[in-house]
Design a protein around this motif. Structure first.
Motif, PDB file in Angstrom:
ATOM      1  N   VAL A 187     -29.810  -0.552 -17.712  1.00 49.49           N
ATOM      2  CA  VAL A 187     -30.450  -1.852 -17.532  1.00 49.49           C
ATOM      3  C   VAL A 187     -29.598  -2.663 -16.567  1.00 49.49           C
ATOM      4  O   VAL A 187     -28.411  -2.905 -16.838  1.00 49.49           O
ATOM      5  CB  VAL A 187     -30.571  -2.606 -18.869  1.00 49.49           C
ATOM      6  N   GLU A 188     -30.178  -3.080 -15.448  1.00 48.36           N
ATOM      7  CA  GLU A 188     -29.439  -3.906 -14.498  1.00 48.36           C
ATOM      8  C   GLU A 188     -29.474  -5.355 -14.960  1.00 48.36           C
ATOM      9  O   GLU A 188     -30.525  -5.960 -15.115  1.00 48.36           O
ATOM     10  CB  GLU A 188     -30.031  -3.781 -13.100  1.00 48.36           C
ATOM     11  N   GLY A 189     -28.290  -5.905 -15.190  1.00 53.47           N
ATOM     12  CA  GLY A 189     -28.177  -7.273 -15.662  1.00 53.47           C
ATOM     13  C   GLY A 189     -27.287  -7.349 -16.882  1.00 53.47           C
ATOM     14  O   GLY A 189     -26.676  -6.359 -17.310  1.00 53.47           O
ATOM     15  N   GLY A 190     -27.220  -8.542 -17.466  1.00 53.91           N
ATOM     16  CA  GLY A 190     -26.435  -8.735 -18.668  1.00 53.91           C
ATOM     17  C   GLY A 190     -27.209  -8.397 -19.920  1.00 53.91           C
ATOM     18  O   GLY A 190     -28.316  -7.842 -19.866  1.00 53.91           O
ATOM     19  N   LEU A 191     -26.650  -8.760 -21.055  1.00 58.96           N
ATOM     20  CA  LEU A 191     -27.284  -8.433 -22.329  1.00 58.96           C
ATOM     21  C   LEU A 191     -28.660  -9.080 -22.460  1.00 58.96           C
ATOM     22  O   LEU A 191     -29.533  -8.551 -23.159  1.00 58.96           O
ATOM     23  CB  LEU A 191     -26.374  -8.873 -23.479  1.00 58.96           C
ATOM     24  N   GLU A 192     -28.862 -10.190 -21.764  1.00 56.92           N
ATOM     25  CA  GLU A 192     -30.172 -10.855 -21.839  1.00 56.92           C
ATOM     26  C   GLU A 192     -31.297  -9.999 -21.281  1.00 56.92           C
ATOM     27  O   GLU A 192     -32.474 -10.216 -21.606  1.00 56.92           O
ATOM     28  CB  GLU A 192     -30.120 -12.200 -21.099  1.00 56.92           C
ATOM     29  N   GLU A 193     -30.959  -9.006 -20.472  1.00 56.06           N
ATOM     30  CA  GLU A 193     -31.984  -8.123 -19.906  1.00 56.06           C
ATOM     31  C   GLU A 193     -32.283  -6.926 -20.808  1.00 56.06           C
ATOM     32  O   GLU A 193     -33.215  -6.165 -20.534  1.00 56.06           O
ATOM     33  CB  GLU A 193     -31.533  -7.619 -18.530  1.00 56.06           C
ATOM     34  N   VAL A 194     -31.489  -6.729 -21.838  1.00 61.85           N
ATOM     35  CA  VAL A 194     -31.697  -5.608 -22.759  1.00 61.85           C
ATOM     36  C   VAL A 194     -32.766  -5.997 -23.771  1.00 61.85           C
ATOM     37  O   VAL A 194     -32.628  -6.994 -24.480  1.00 61.85           O
ATOM     38  CB  VAL A 194     -30.392  -5.232 -23.483  1.00 61.85           C
ATOM     39  N   ARG A 195     -33.832  -5.208 -23.847  1.00 62.07           N
ATOM     40  CA  ARG A 195     -34.937  -5.512 -24.758  1.00 62.07           C
ATOM     41  C   ARG A 195     -34.784  -4.716 -26.059  1.00 62.07           C
ATOM     42  O   ARG A 195     -34.301  -3.590 -26.059  1.00 62.07           O
ATOM     43  CB  ARG A 195     -36.278  -5.155 -24.107  1.00 62.07           C
ATOM     44  N   GLY A 196     -35.252  -5.310 -27.136  1.00 64.23           N
ATOM     45  CA  GLY A 196     -35.283  -4.603 -28.408  1.00 64.23           C
ATOM     46  C   GLY A 196     -34.019  -4.773 -29.222  1.00 64.23           C
ATOM     47  O   GLY A 196     -33.023  -5.361 -28.787  1.00 64.23           O
ATOM     48  N   ALA A 197     -34.080  -4.229 -30.420  1.00 60.56           N
ATOM     49  CA  ALA A 197     -32.989  -4.370 -31.387  1.00 60.56           C
ATOM     50  C   ALA A 197     -31.908  -3.322 -31.149  1.00 60.56           C
ATOM     51  O   ALA A 197     -32.153  -2.268 -30.563  1.00 60.56           O
ATOM     52  CB  ALA A 197     -33.546  -4.241 -32.802  1.00 60.56           C
ATOM     53  N   PHE A 198     -30.702  -3.630 -31.627  1.00 59.19           N
ATOM     54  CA  PHE A 198     -29.602  -2.661 -31.595  1.00 59.19           C
ATOM     55  C   PHE A 198     -28.630  -2.991 -32.714  1.00 59.19           C
ATOM     56  O   PHE A 198     -28.479  -4.151 -33.116  1.00 59.19           O
ATOM     57  CB  PHE A 198     -28.898  -2.625 -30.240  1.00 59.19           C
ATOM     58  N   ASP A 199     -27.972  -1.966 -33.223  1.00 52.42           N
ATOM     59  CA  ASP A 199     -27.065  -2.176 -34.347  1.00 52.42           C
ATOM     60  C   ASP A 199     -25.591  -2.048 -33.976  1.00 52.42           C
ATOM     61  O   ASP A 199     -24.728  -2.437 -34.763  1.00 52.42           O
ATOM     62  CB  ASP A 199     -27.396  -1.248 -35.513  1.00 52.42           C
ATOM     63  N   VAL A 200     -25.280  -1.522 -32.790  1.00 48.72           N
ATOM     64  CA  VAL A 200     -23.898  -1.476 -32.311  1.00 48.72           C
ATOM     65  C   VAL A 200     -23.869  -1.845 -30.837  1.00 48.72           C
ATOM     66  O   VAL A 200     -24.691  -1.362 -30.048  1.00 48.72           O
ATOM     67  CB  VAL A 200     -23.263  -0.077 -32.514  1.00 48.72           C
ATOM     68  N   ALA A 201     -22.933  -2.704 -30.489  1.00 53.79           N
ATOM     69  CA  ALA A 201     -22.656  -3.003 -29.084  1.00 53.79           C
ATOM     70  C   ALA A 201     -21.174  -2.750 -28.843  1.00 53.79           C
ATOM     71  O   ALA A 201     -20.347  -2.954 -29.746  1.00 53.79           O
ATOM     72  CB  ALA A 201     -23.009  -4.442 -28.751  1.00 53.79           C
ATOM     73  N   ILE A 202     -20.853  -2.281 -27.653  1.00 54.72           N
ATOM     74  CA  ILE A 202     -19.453  -2.110 -27.273  1.00 54.72           C
ATOM     75  C   ILE A 202     -19.257  -2.813 -25.936  1.00 54.72           C
ATOM     76  O   ILE A 202     -20.205  -2.961 -25.147  1.00 54.72           O
ATOM     77  CB  ILE A 202     -19.046  -0.627 -27.167  1.00 54.72           C
ATOM     78  N   ALA A 203     -18.037  -3.283 -25.688  1.00 55.08           N
ATOM     79  CA  ALA A 203     -17.793  -4.010 -24.436  1.00 55.08           C
ATOM     80  C   ALA A 203     -16.318  -3.973 -24.083  1.00 55.08           C
ATOM     81  O   ALA A 203     -15.451  -4.064 -24.956  1.00 55.08           O
ATOM     82  CB  ALA A 203     -18.258  -5.462 -24.567  1.00 55.08           C
TER      83      ALA A 203
END
Length: 311
Positions: A187-203
């Motif tokens: 996904v090009e962009g920041g987290l705001e461009e990611v659609r849908g739910a997720f249960d783990v994020a890493i950064a």
């Protein structure tokens, strides 16, 4: 996940050749890289590690013909007199080969890999050992994809989403993931461009003060900690109930105080989440302290944080 063109396919085949040749290299900090190159009486590559690790110029006949053809097809070679130079570097981490930008990383769209990448991957893997049944992992600011790629063996069946504002990074991430046998979405962009739910994020956000404001390096104000704070708050607001963000970053310590830790404690508590935070290395990038922007900083610490959303 599809590779976009002939150049991408050529790089994928190049990685396979490099892997079969037993290539291994650990990228070091820019300061260490500069010191190592300064030792060479004549800056000319003699091995594959010199070419694709130390980013030295090389004679065309040093590489196997097929490898040279693939790099030419990928458009990753430039000429310096009668020598060639690769615009990519390759490191190995947890047995995965990762393409990224060659040294020195001066371009605005450089794709970075450093010792922080190893600390990031190790921290993520250690924390994922505490988590079961991950449905979807989002790698925020994924760069060459190292976080998701090294986490994937611990996440059977999980959907892997990699986001980054740099399209060059996402292109490289797709190639690296394919070489590791992974199917990812980008996904090009920041987290705001990611659609849908997720249960783990890493950064692993940029966390330095960069006078050139390069996106891959500049962490914003708070002595470079602003992006780490902002990404954490945004992720916490988006996580599934009980989900977590696994964050590796750097934080400047001023007068004995870690302002990132203090800000995270406030923001996470206000959103009803929980925080685990610890120093992984108390003193990194000490050479930066000689710069005026760090005049009041006593050390830069590598830190790991786990932010968990309320269940």
């Amino acid at each position: 996940m599809k590779l976009s063109d002939t150049a991408d396919t050529a790089l994928l085949r190049f990685l396979s050749l490099l892997d079969r040749a037993g290539y291994d290299f650990v990228p070091v900090t820019p300061a260490s890289h500069t010191r190592v190159l300064a030792r060479a009486p004549k800056l000319e590559a003699r091995t594959l590690r010199d070419v694709f690790g130390w980013s030295m110029p090389f004679a065309p006949d040093l590489l196997p013909p097929e490898m040279l053809e693939l790099l030419e097809a990928a458009g990753t070679l430039s000429r310096e007199g009668d020598r060639l130079k690769s615009s990519i570097r390759v490191g190995r981490i947890h047995n995965a080969l990762i393409i990224h930008s060659a040294f020195p990383t001066e371009a605005e769209d450089a794709v970075f890999f450093s010792p922080d990448t190893y600390r990031f991957a190790d921290f993520v893997r250690s924390e994922l050992g505490r988590v079961g049944g991950v449905r979807r992992l989002v790698d925020i600011g994924a760069g060459p994809g190292t976080g998701a790629i090294t986490a994937a063996p611990l996440l059977p069946g999980a959907r892997l989403t990699l986001s980054d504002i740099n399209p060059a990074a996402l292109r490289i991430a797709r190639i690296n993931a394919r070489h590791s046998g992974l199917d990812i979405e980008t996904v090009e962009g920041g987290l705001e461009e990611v659609r849908g739910a997720f249960d783990v994020a890493i950064a692993n956000p940029p966390f330095m003060i960069d006078e050139k404001s390069r996106a891959y390096r500049d962490g914003g104000d708070m002595h470079g900690a602003r992006l780490s704070l902002d990404w954490s708050v945004e992720a916490l607001r988006r996580l599934d109930p009980g989900g977590r963000l696994i964050l590796y970053t750097g934080s400047a310590v001023v007068g004995g105080r870690d302002q990132l830790r203090e800000a995270l404690e406030r923001e996470v508590a206000a959103l009803g989440g929980s925080l685990r935070y610890r120093e992984l290395d108390p003193d990194i990038y000490g050479e930066e302290l000689a710069k005026p922007a760090y005049a009041d900083v006593e050390r830069i610490a590598a830190v790991g944080a786990v932010v968990e959303a309320a269940g």
